[in-house]
Design an enzyme around this catalytic site. Structure first.
Site, PDB file in Angstrom:
ATOM      1  N   CYS A  32       0.826  -1.206   0.000  1.00 27.54           N
ATOM      2  CA  CYS A  32       0.000   0.000   0.000  1.00 27.54           C
ATOM      3  C   CYS A  32       0.863   1.259   0.000  1.00 27.54           C
ATOM      4  CB  CYS A  32      -0.891  -0.015   1.238  1.00 27.54           C
ATOM      5  SG  CYS A  32      -1.692   1.549   1.616  1.00 27.54           S
ATOM      6  N   TRP A  63      -7.022  -6.650   5.626  1.00 24.46           N
ATOM      7  CA  TRP A  63      -5.588  -6.930   5.753  1.00 24.46           C
ATOM      8  C   TRP A  63      -5.357  -8.039   6.779  1.00 24.46           C
ATOM      9  CZ3 TRP A  63      -2.714  -4.983   2.062  1.00 24.46           C
ATOM     10  CH2 TRP A  63      -3.094  -3.784   1.453  1.00 24.46           C
ATOM     11  N   ARG A  94     -14.083   0.663   5.785  1.00 21.40           N
ATOM     12  CA  ARG A  94     -13.032  -0.219   5.271  1.00 21.40           C
ATOM     13  C   ARG A  94     -11.802  -0.119   6.151  1.00 21.40           C
ATOM     14  NH1 ARG A  94      -8.810   0.443   1.861  1.00 21.40           N
ATOM     15  NH2 ARG A  94      -9.387   2.619   1.490  1.00 21.40           N
ATOM     16  N   VAL A  95     -11.244  -1.250   6.494  1.00 22.38           N
ATOM     17  CA  VAL A  95     -10.029  -1.291   7.310  1.00 22.38           C
ATOM     18  C   VAL A  95      -8.842  -0.893   6.448  1.00 22.38           C
ATOM     19  CG1 VAL A  95      -8.465  -2.814   8.559  1.00 22.38           C
ATOM     20  CG2 VAL A  95     -10.942  -3.024   8.884  1.00 22.38           C
ATOM     21  N   GLU A 112      -4.381   7.689   9.698  1.00 19.38           N
ATOM     22  CA  GLU A 112      -4.202   8.611   8.579  1.00 19.38           C
ATOM     23  C   GLU A 112      -2.713   8.783   8.317  1.00 19.38           C
ATOM     24  OE1 GLU A 112      -3.855  10.729   5.660  1.00 19.38           O
ATOM     25  OE2 GLU A 112      -5.973  10.333   6.137  1.00 19.38           O
ATOM     26  N   SER A 113      -2.264   8.349   7.148  1.00 12.58           N
ATOM     27  CA  SER A 113      -0.826   8.371   6.853  1.00 12.58           C
ATOM     28  C   SER A 113      -0.247   9.774   6.912  1.00 12.58           C
ATOM     29  CB  SER A 113      -0.559   7.751   5.482  1.00 12.58           C
ATOM     30  OG  SER A 113      -1.120   8.534   4.438  1.00 12.58           O
ATOM     31  N   TYR A 153      -6.256   6.469  -8.452  1.00  9.90           N
ATOM     32  CA  TYR A 153      -7.357   5.641  -7.958  1.00  9.90           C
ATOM     33  C   TYR A 153      -8.689   6.083  -8.567  1.00  9.90           C
ATOM     34  CZ  TYR A 153      -4.357   3.382  -4.528  1.00  9.90           C
ATOM     35  OH  TYR A 153      -3.375   2.636  -3.930  1.00  9.90           O
TER      36      TYR A 153
END
Length: 278
Positions: A32, A63, A94-95, A112-113, A153
């Site tokens: 990812c 995951w 969604r995980v 949150e990245s 995406y």
């Protein structure tokens, strides 16, 4: 936004951590790009925080940690869904990864990245997100995410020709803009690497191998943008970055997980030359 456009789920958990890195654990999947952001910043800063890797294949259960290299040695989760359930039993989204986990309270702090890489930078001295460059970094992050990183995406998961065309134009407009920006800059914000660079890199690394074909972003390949390719090579060659990129996991994830795009789950052999690997 056009009818049939892909809309990304917003991150649910956005808390600030209590305590330092020793109290926390990082869950990622190297397949990812959002996860790889966190893995890169952890690696290049030398941050001492534990990490667990999820398997690249994701089915309706999300995951997974089937064992071996893909094991959760902190909580023994078989699926990351268990961590979401413990944190908020009412969560129905969604995980996603990455996940910053508080070992003391036994819950997700943040998924949150964009937040997690800032937290990691703060824990290690703040050199990647300096105060005098934050406005510029934030501006870069904004349009790069909207047009390019989420744009691939939006192209891939479009439900209409109009939505796809709109996303496609945005992706290649952003690539042209990045190419022009890097004509007289070494990195996005000047002479020094910042969080903007580490946020962008995972999408560039995946572009030719996945997004060009799988998400129908086939206007050009990364190797056709000389400034961007030079930039990608530079970042990829920085210490510890290459170890966060697992091309086999990336391709397995995209080409076997999205059955609506690739129902036969056949993984392409190419491209044979990505241009940034030695």
């Amino acid at each position: 936004m056009s009818a049939g456009a892909f809309v990304r789920q917003q991150s649910k958990f956005r808390d600030r951590p209590e305590g330092g890195p020793e109290r926390h654990h990082l869950y990622v999947a190297l397949a990812c790009p959002w996860s790889q952001r966190a893995a890169i910043v952890r690696a290049v800063t030398g941050l001492e925080i534990g990490i667990s890797y999820a398997h690249p294949f994701r089915d309706e259960r999300g995951w997974a940690f089937p064992g071996g290299r893909f094991a959760d040695e902190i909580n023994g989760f078989a699926f990351l869904q268990q961590g979401y359930d413990v944190t908020d039993p009412s969560f129905e989204g969604r995980v996603s990864v990455p996940v910053l986990w508080d070992k003391e309270t036994g819950r997700i702090v943040n998924n949150e990245s964009a937040d997690i890489v800032v937290i990691f930078d703060e824990w290690t001295g703040g050199t990647l997100y300096p105060a005098d460059k934050r406005a510029e970094i934030d501006e870069l992050n904004g349009w790069i995410y909207e047009e390019f990183q989420n744009g691939v995406y939006r192209a891939g998961f479009s439900r209409s020709q109009e939505a796809y065309d709109e996303a496609f134009r945005g992706v290649f407009s952003a690539l042209d803009r990045l190419e022009a920006l890097l004509a007289d800059r070494t990195y996005l914000a000047g002479d020094d690497i910042t969080l903007a660079d580490w946020r962008l890199l995972p999408t560039l690394l995946r572009f030719d191998a996945v997004y060009h074909t799988h998400f129908r972003c086939n206007g050009k390949r990364l190797i056709e943008f000389p400034n961007l390719l030079r930039y990608t090579r530079d970042l990829y060659a920085q210490p510890h970055v290459a170890e966060t990129f697992a091309l086999d996991e990336v391709k397995e994830h995209y080409y076997t997980t999205h059955d609506e795009l690739n129902p036969k789950r056949i993984i392409p052999q190419g491209p044979l030359d990505l241009g940034f690997t030695a």
